[in-house]
Scaffold this active site. Structure first.
Site, PDB file in Angstrom:
ATOM      1  CE  LYS A   1      -8.863   1.370   3.517  1.00 29.66           C
ATOM      2  NZ  LYS A   1      -9.336   1.949   2.587  1.00 29.66           N
TER       3      LYS A   1
ATOM      4  CB  ILE B   1      -7.148  -3.149   7.247  1.00 31.89           C
ATOM      5  CG1 ILE B   1      -8.466  -1.577   7.140  1.00 31.89           C
ATOM      6  CG2 ILE B   1      -6.721  -2.931   5.939  1.00 31.89           C
ATOM      7  CD1 ILE B   1      -7.514  -0.479   6.659  1.00 31.89           C
TER       8      ILE B   1
ATOM      9  CG  ASP C   1      -3.347  -3.298   7.649  1.00 33.42           C
ATOM     10  OD1 ASP C   1      -4.687  -3.123   8.260  1.00 33.42           O
ATOM     11  OD2 ASP C   1      -2.733  -2.255   7.407  1.00 33.42           O
TER      12      ASP C   1
ATOM     13  CE1 TYR D   1      -1.529   3.029   3.557  1.00 34.92           C
ATOM     14  CE2 TYR D   1      -2.837   2.877   1.201  1.00 34.92           C
ATOM     15  CZ  TYR D   1      -3.010   3.501   2.863  1.00 34.92           C
ATOM     16  OH  TYR D   1      -3.342   4.556   2.853  1.00 34.92           O
TER      17      TYR D   1
END
Lengths: 510, 443
Positions: B277, B240, B238, B153
């Protein structure tokens, strides 16, 4: 080097003194070298202090330090140096007191023996007004209605990190109103943050590098030590103010502190002010604001003016914002930054709404990008746009709040006077700055902390000792009175009286 | 002798303020600017740029709206506003217990009950962006390094490095094995850091992966955890996108891996989560750090003072996420709709002759346009990206901004628009590919 001295006497003969110190030194040096080479390559985290660690943690550390020199056995996974200092249990009375009060909170009916909280500058005087507004207006103000259709789209999706234009407009209007309409705030110069805490930290990140420093007049808000220093590596240099002139700031003192610090090789990048001041509650006069700006220009440094209590005035003096002074004179605006928030004036600390107001485009550009780490939550933004735009409500709120503040302040200060405790002159804030120096056993920080402890554990009231605010004179205490109802005041006074029963001065109120 | 008049020096800013580490000059963000200047609108601006560079989930708003419509009280503290006062004053960095409990439950539901979360290990932050930065502050000192698998990302360059002064050393992954992380790649990255005299403090993985859109396999997670244990470093996972997997069974959380090995090595593991998200609420600013390490929990909590979640929002979400009927239905429906979108875009791209990495999660797909490059270099990729942005009018994210070691890959988001808009985007791609075929035939 403690080995050196006894060995010296052992070595006799020609050049004994020289060899006597040289050989042990050499031996010592080589021992250190050997130890260094064979130390395990990964540094150990500090042994956890007893109050915070789990038994597992402490055990593992003991094991590894023993085998340190000889093998890479089970090692504790390391956390950063920054984290280590933050993880230590907080020894400041400011925080200890807050914890104690929250563990055993006073309630007139259900817990009359609990700790009365006078250490948290929270304003509970006007919640009834806000609650009324909520019941009458909230309805669909969170989700909003778009052409009659319920629409969460407006607040669910990514918003500008530095706040919506609607809220900036509403805040600009509110801030102007709070400050008596004497200055207009430009929404495009605003950056909204999740509270004034990140506003201060963000500004520090923008204005100073690690190892630089800000000058801050004392006594100051204990939270600055965290907000400024925790993660930025920026230092705070105290500029001491004294009771002889009601803790007013002097340019001479600023200048002295500036020169002193410079001599030690630390670069000063700015001055951090609270106006109205916390914990004293006094204001900076227009003349003083001019003088500070002149000083800042001369030294080419920034000025951060934390004006979070601007709307919590109870005195008759007029509040003058840094922004107002800049408007009126030809000062270099690029060095001035104002911090504001809704935690005090509107009693909404939980909602996390803070403002950075700057005249410096580069600072604004950087701060805007940094707000991704601390943005105001969208539903809260929407709620506040609604509330702050309700001119009638805001007008009523400001008027009522001032009246009730004046009332509580007068009652509380008079009450303390009745105990022969005088307060510094103040015009604003949610607290008074009380001189209890006559009640402490020894005129020192130790004496002050003993009194603080007695007030907390015997009197069951939590007040903030001056030493937590870096006050140079012992015996001063900040007492917040806006968490109280009028009926609570006599209870507080009685508890103070009881806690210091054996101190003669108190009973001889003249 | 002439007297020199000194010009007043302008007041100085910090290194952080003037640094370019915010990364906003990269193509990733340049594309957004193009979109901002000419945004597509179904009715008013049909020739505008379609935003496919923003990983936002808009497919399940109606479910949220329905809930809020039926439960007014969560957004208004009820009649007479009881509880409002405490809520408005609540700025305790522990966070609302009811909210933490609700978050723990939600995270457990997403993982099909295969992992348990203790609400007291949850630290709240204003978004996952803040969570990742906070963890970096805690786990590493300035000048230290974190290992991050590529492609990653683009925001990490800013979130992990900007104010922290910490460096990122990439763990190179490539298409030969679908960009999976291998022990060799881990070791190579570690050695690379050592050769630059950087102390490695941890590994940060995103699972499901952004930008790949795929989950990390169990065996790979075990390898990574073993590696972290062997080097005595941290592992940040992570997660998410954990609620945005198309099928519940395919996602394995690091929490499950730990449970299966009886929490051995747990004190080095930290999970980041957010509602931006899975629940499509990035505006609410809700992130969490879940750590198995007591010191990290304590420190993170204190540091979270700089990034607290509005108590109003905590209250609202505590109510919403405690409603099991709602969360159960939301998770299931959201997955189905994302799956449907994914199928739609994959089919559409296939028809246009474009292959994507096999994905099973996320709000995007990882598209392979390497056959279209003039030259198999970053330059070639950026040229193609420019054409797609300015001629085809689609903002997609070039792999180079994700530090992908192979040129020609692009991340394409599909959940931040209506189905109709997605169809328009696919038509444009189809047309573009047709035109290129014609061009290459004529050459």
């Amino acid at each position: 080097m403690r080995l050196i001295v006894p060995l010296q006497s052992v070595v006799q003969g020609r050049g004994g003194l020289i060899f006597g110190s040289l050989i042990p030194c050499a031996l010592f040096y080589f021992l250190q070298l050997y130890l260094k080479r064979h130390r395990s390559p990964k540094p150990q985290s500090n042994p956890p202090s007893p109050t915070t660690s789990s038994p597992k943690l402490a055990e593992m550390t003991r094991t590894s330090s023993r085998s340190n020199l000889f093998s890479r056995s089970i090692e504790q996974v390391r956390i950063s140096s920054r984290a280590i200092s933050i993880a230590k249990p907080n020894e400041s009375p400011y925080y200890i007191g807050l914890d104690k009060a929250s563990e055993d909170p006073y309630d007139r009916l259900s817990n009359p023996d609990g700790v009365i909280q006078l250490g948290l500058s929270e304003n509970r005087l006007c919640f009834d007004l806000i609650e009324k507004w909520m019941s009458e207006n909230l309805g669909h103000s969170i989700t909003g209605r778009d052409n009659g259709e319920l629409n969460i789209n407006g607040i669910a999706t990514y918003q500008p990190f530095d706040g919506t234009m609607e809220l900036k407009l509403a805040m600009a209007g509110f801030m102007s109103h709070i400050m008596g309409g004497a200055v207009t705030f430009e929404p495009s110069q605003m950056v909204l943050t999740a509270g004034a805490t990140p506003a201060i930290e963000t500004l520090c990140f923008c204005l100073a590098d690690q190892g630089n420093a800000f000058l801050v007049p004392t006594p100051y808000y204990p939270g600055f030590d965290r907000d400024v220093k925790f993660r930025t590596g920026v230092e705070l240099i105290p500029v001491h103010c004294r009771s002889t002139d009601n803790f007013a700031l002097s340019i001479t003192a600023l200048d002295q502190a500036f020169n002193q610090t410079r001599k030690h090789g630390t670069k000063i990048r700015g001055i951090l002010l609270s106006n109205p001041a916390n914990p004293v509650g006094n204001l900076l006069s227009r003349e003083m604001l001019y003088a500070i700006l002149d000083f800042a220009r001369e030294k080419n440094i920034h000025v951060i003016s934390d004006e979070i209590f601007a709307g919590s005035m109870y005195g008759n003096e007029e509040f003058v914002s840094m922004a107002e002074v800049l408007d009126s004179e030809d000062f270099d605006k690029n060095r001035v930054h104002i911090v504001y928030g809704l935690s005090k004036d509107l009693s909404l600390p939980g909602f996390r709404v803070g403002v950075i107001y700057s005249f410096n485009e580069n600072v604004l550009a950087a701060a805007r990008k940094l707000t991704r780490f601390s943005s105001v939550s969208a539903p809260t933004q929407r709620l506040l746009v609604s509330m702050l735009s309700d001119a009638r409500f805001i007008e009523e709120y400001i008027k009522t709040n001032k009246r009730r503040l004046q009332n509580m302040h007068a009652l509380f200060v008079a009450g303390l006077k009745g105990l022969n405790i005088r307060c510094a002159d103040s015009s604003a804030g949610l607290y008074c700055w009380a001189d209890m120096s006559k009640l402490i056993s020894s005129y020192s920080e130790k004496g002050e902390l003993e009194l603080w402890d007695k007030l907390l554990n015997v009197g069951k009231i939590n007040v903030t000792p001056g030493s937590a605010c870096h006050c140079i004179e012992p015996g001063w205490f900040r007492c917040c009175f806006t968490t109280l109802a009028e009926e609570d005041i006599p209870v507080v006074l009685e508890r103070i009286r009881k806690a210091v029963e054996n101190t003669t001065d108190l009973l001889n109120s003249s | 002798m002439a007297i020199e008049i000194e010009k007043p020096s302008s007041v100085r800013l910090s290194k952080v303020a003037i640094s370019k580490t915010h990364g906003e000059d990269s193509p990733y963000f340049a594309g957004w600017k193009a979109y901002d200047e000419n945004p597509y609108d179904e009715i008013h601006n049909q020739s505008g740029v379609i935003q496919m560079g923003l990983a936002e989930n808009q497919v399940s708003f109606d479910l949220l709206e329905k809930y809020l419509e039926e439960h007014h009280e969560v957004s208004s503290w009820g009649k007479g506003a009881p509880g409002f006062r405490e809520n408005a004053l609540f700025q305790d960095y522990h966070g609302l217990k009811s909210f933490r409990q609700a978050m723990a439950n939600f995270m457990e539901q997403i993982r099909g009950g295969k992992a348990k979360f203790d609400p007291d290990r949850i630290v709240l932050t204003a978004g996952a962006t803040a969570a990742n930065e906070l963890l970096t502050f805690i786990l590493a000192d300035p000048g230290d390094a974190l290992l991050v698998p590529t492609p990653y990302y683009p925001g990490f360059d800013r979130d992990l490095r900007w104010r922290t002064g910490v460096k990122i050393v990439p763990i190179h992954c490539n298409s030969s094995n679908n960009f999976q992380i291998t022990p060799e790649a881990l070791e190579a990255a570690y050695q690379s850091a050592e050769s630059m005299d950087l102390k490695v403090r941890g590994i940060l993985i995103t699972n499901p992966s952004n930008p790949l859109g795929s989950t990390i396999q169990s065996s790979v997670l075990n390898d990574i955890l073993d590696f972290a244990a062997h080097k005595n470093i941290h592992l940040v996972s992570d997660e998410i996108y954990s609620g945005s997997t198309f099928s519940p069974s395919e996602f394995v959380s690091i929490a499950e891996i730990l449970r299966n090995r009886n929490y051995k090595d747990a004190e080095r593991v930290h999970i980041v989560y957010s509602l931006s998200k899975d629940l499509g609420l990035p505006g609410f600013r809700v992130g969490t750090i879940y750590s198995y390490n007591d010191d990290v929990v304590t420190t993170a909590r204190r540091m979270s003072s700089f990034t607290l979640i509005s108590s109003q929002t905590q209250h609202l979400l505590a109510c919403m996420l405690s409603n099991h009927e709602f969360t159960q239905n939301y998770i299931k429906t959201n997955r189905e709709r994302l799956n449907k979108r994914y199928d739609m875009i994959i089919q559409g791209l296939k028809k246009a002759g474009i292959e994507c990495l096999k994905g099973n999660a996320g709000l995007f797909c990882w598209m392979n346009l390497s056959p279209l490059l003039n030259e198999p270099t970053r330059q070639g990729e950026l040229e193609l990206w420019n054409i797609i942005l300015n001629q085809v009018k689609l903002n997609i994210s070039p792999g180079s901004s994700c530090h992908c070691s192979e040129p020609g890959w692009f991340r394409v988001c599909f959940a931040n628009m209506s189905e109709q808009t997605l169809r328009v985007a696919l038509q444009r791609i189809h047309k573009f590919m047709e035109q290129r075929k014609v061009c290459s035939v004529n050459q």
